[in-house]
Every structure is written in C-alpha cells, then in structure tokens.
Design an enzyme around this catalytic site. Structure first.
Site, PDB file in Angstrom:
ATOM      1  N   SER A   1      67.783  24.852 150.673  1.00 21.36           N
ATOM      2  CA  SER A   1      69.082  25.418 151.501  1.00 21.36           C
ATOM      3  C   SER A   1      68.804  24.978 152.922  1.00 21.36           C
ATOM      4  O   SER A   1      69.782  24.946 153.772  1.00 21.36           O
ATOM      5  CB  SER A   1      69.117  26.952 151.183  1.00 21.36           C
ATOM      6  OG  SER A   1      67.881  27.575 151.667  1.00 21.36           O
TER       7      SER A   1
ATOM      8  N   HIS B   1      68.374  32.246 157.337  1.00 30.54           N
ATOM      9  CA  HIS B   1      68.842  30.652 157.390  1.00 30.54           C
ATOM     10  C   HIS B   1      69.209  30.184 158.761  1.00 30.54           C
ATOM     11  O   HIS B   1      69.769  31.005 159.497  1.00 30.54           O
ATOM     12  CB  HIS B   1      69.742  30.331 156.361  1.00 30.54           C
ATOM     13  CG  HIS B   1      69.344  30.084 154.952  1.00 30.54           C
ATOM     14  ND1 HIS B   1      69.408  31.281 154.185  1.00 30.54           N
ATOM     15  CD2 HIS B   1      68.833  28.988 154.097  1.00 30.54           C
ATOM     16  CE1 HIS B   1      68.868  31.062 152.993  1.00 30.54           C
ATOM     17  NE2 HIS B   1      68.446  29.813 152.714  1.00 30.54           N
TER      18      HIS B   1
END
Length: 265
Positions: free
Chosen positions: A41, A247
């Site tokens: 990711s 993230h």
C-alpha cells in the site's frame, strides 16, 4: 602569448570538469526507461486518494510516487502492479508478470505486511501499553528471523526476471515525532516502540537490498518533521476510512516518497 595559447585549452577543460563530474554515473534518459512499480500500500498509494478506476481493492493512486514519477518523466513503458495488503509472497506470486529482460527500472516497498504491521497498530490503538510493546517486539523478532529469507526470495525472483533493471527498494517512515504536539492517543512509550519497529524493518530492508545488489532509499529524512504529532504530518493517524490510517497523504508521496525515489534513479 604562445604560453597563453597553450594554457587556455587546459583552463577551459578544467572549467568543464565540475559539470561532467556532477552527472550521476547511473543517469539514463527517462524517456527510455521501462518502469515497473511493485509493492504494498505504500507504493500503491493508499491514503493519497485519486484511486485509478481499474485498481479495485489494490487502491492504486494517480498521486502515488510511481504515478507521479511516470507522469513527470514519460518513460517508454510503465506498469503499476503494487497492491494494498501485499506481502513479499503475494508480490512474488501476482505482481512480477510485467518484468522482463527489457525492464530498466523497478520500485518496491514490501515487508511491513509480512510482520503484521496492521495488526500491531490495531493492538497499539485498542489495547494496553504493555500489549502494544509486546506486539512490536514480536514483530521485530519476525523482522530479524523470518523476513530476511522472504525478502531474499522475492529479490532473487525480481533479478531473475529483470536482470538489467535498476531496482530501488524504498523503506518506511518513522511514524511519530516524539515529544510532539499530540495531546491524546498513544503514550510516548508506545510511540517510541512503534518507531523502533520501523527502524528495525528499515535496517533489514537495507541489508537485504544490498545483498541483492539493489539500491535502498530511506524515506526517514524526508519525513522528519512531518511525522504524526509534528503539527505538519504527511501521514494519516487513525482515520476514516480506516484503511488510510498510518499511510502517507498525497503530500507524503509528492514531497516524501517521490524525492526519495528520484534520488536513487
């Protein structure tokens, strides 16, 4: 005058020398690059938004660093196979098809999911400080004992399929600025443990990349001053949707990962 005529060419040659030395030995015209972006990711761009319609649950973003580099450099070809949730094993089994002897450039982030990154963060957010520290320590044990073999196997497969490629392995940020401006949330002990886990992961990535003859590029410097609790974070904290949590933001890709990648190309 004759002496000046003899010296002048030498002076001109010396004046050009710094420019010649400034050119990186590995520089190649970007237009001739055949670029493949692999990984998890952190390469697909979860958290950056603007997901490509055909990427589904992989959540590949037009604002992820591979997309940004390709848009700026117009390589001869660009294959973007990075996928949210990928491990070294799933990168190896499902992302390597575009690699071949003509591939000149590969980027990759992988390893965090192998050691249960998401589970560790969930434990730290929802459970006690002691459980958080234990979870991080367990992950570090996997980083030291199990992950090196998994990375070696993956890197060997990449090199076998793309023998001429420059392969750039990128690391992960430290997540927290210690003694930062976060009032609530995790304790300082938990934040320090998570950073320690990130450092251990990056150390193993760097070592295995070197063993494979790949280039390792840390992103720690780029994210310093932009961690969670910094007041100007390029990382999501606990977020909605939950998948964005921990993230990089779009700025984290454009100002963090992209420069780190570019420095190694």
């Amino acid at each position: 005058m004759p002496r000046l005529r003899r010296v002048l060419p030498a002076l001109l040659a010396l004046s050009a020398l710094p420019l010649a030395l400034a050119q990186p030995a590995h520089a190649a015209p970007a237009a001739g690059e055949r670029f493949v972006a692999l990984g998890d990711s952190y390469s697909s761009g979860v958290g950056a938004g603007s997901y490509l319609p055909d990427s589904g649950n992989c959540q590949r973003s037009s604002k992820a660093y591979p997309s940004l580099w390709a848009a700026a450099n117009a390589p001869a070809s660009f294959s973007f196979t990075a996928c949210s949730g990928a491990t070294t094993g799933t990168v190896k089994s499902s992302q390597l098809a575009p690699l071949n002897s003509s591939t000149t450039l590969v980027s990759i982030t992988a390893g965090g999911n192998d050691v249960g990154f998401a589970s560790v963060m969930q434990t730290c957010v929802l459970q006690s400080e002691a459980n958080c520290v234990t979870a991080v320590n367990n992950a570090i044990t996997q980083i030291n004992n199990t992950l090196p073999g998994s990375l070696s196997s993956l890197y060997g497969s990449i090199r076998g399929k793309a023998p001429q490629a420059r392969v750039v392995v990128l690391g992960y940020p430290r997540f927290y600025q210690l003694s930062g401006n976060c009032i609530a949330g995790l304790s300082e002990t938990e934040r320090a443990a998570i950073n320690r886990g990130s450092d251990a992961l990056n150390s193993t990535l760097a070592k295995q990349a070197a063993n494979a003859g790949f280039w390792y590029s840390s992103v720690v410097d780029e994210f310093t001053g932009h961690e969670i609790c910094s007041g100007n974070a390029w990382l999501h904290s606990v977020s909605v949707p939950v998948s964005n949590s921990y993230h990089p933001t779009a700025t984290g890709h454009s100002a963090g990962y992209l420069p780190a990648f570019r420095s190694a190309v």
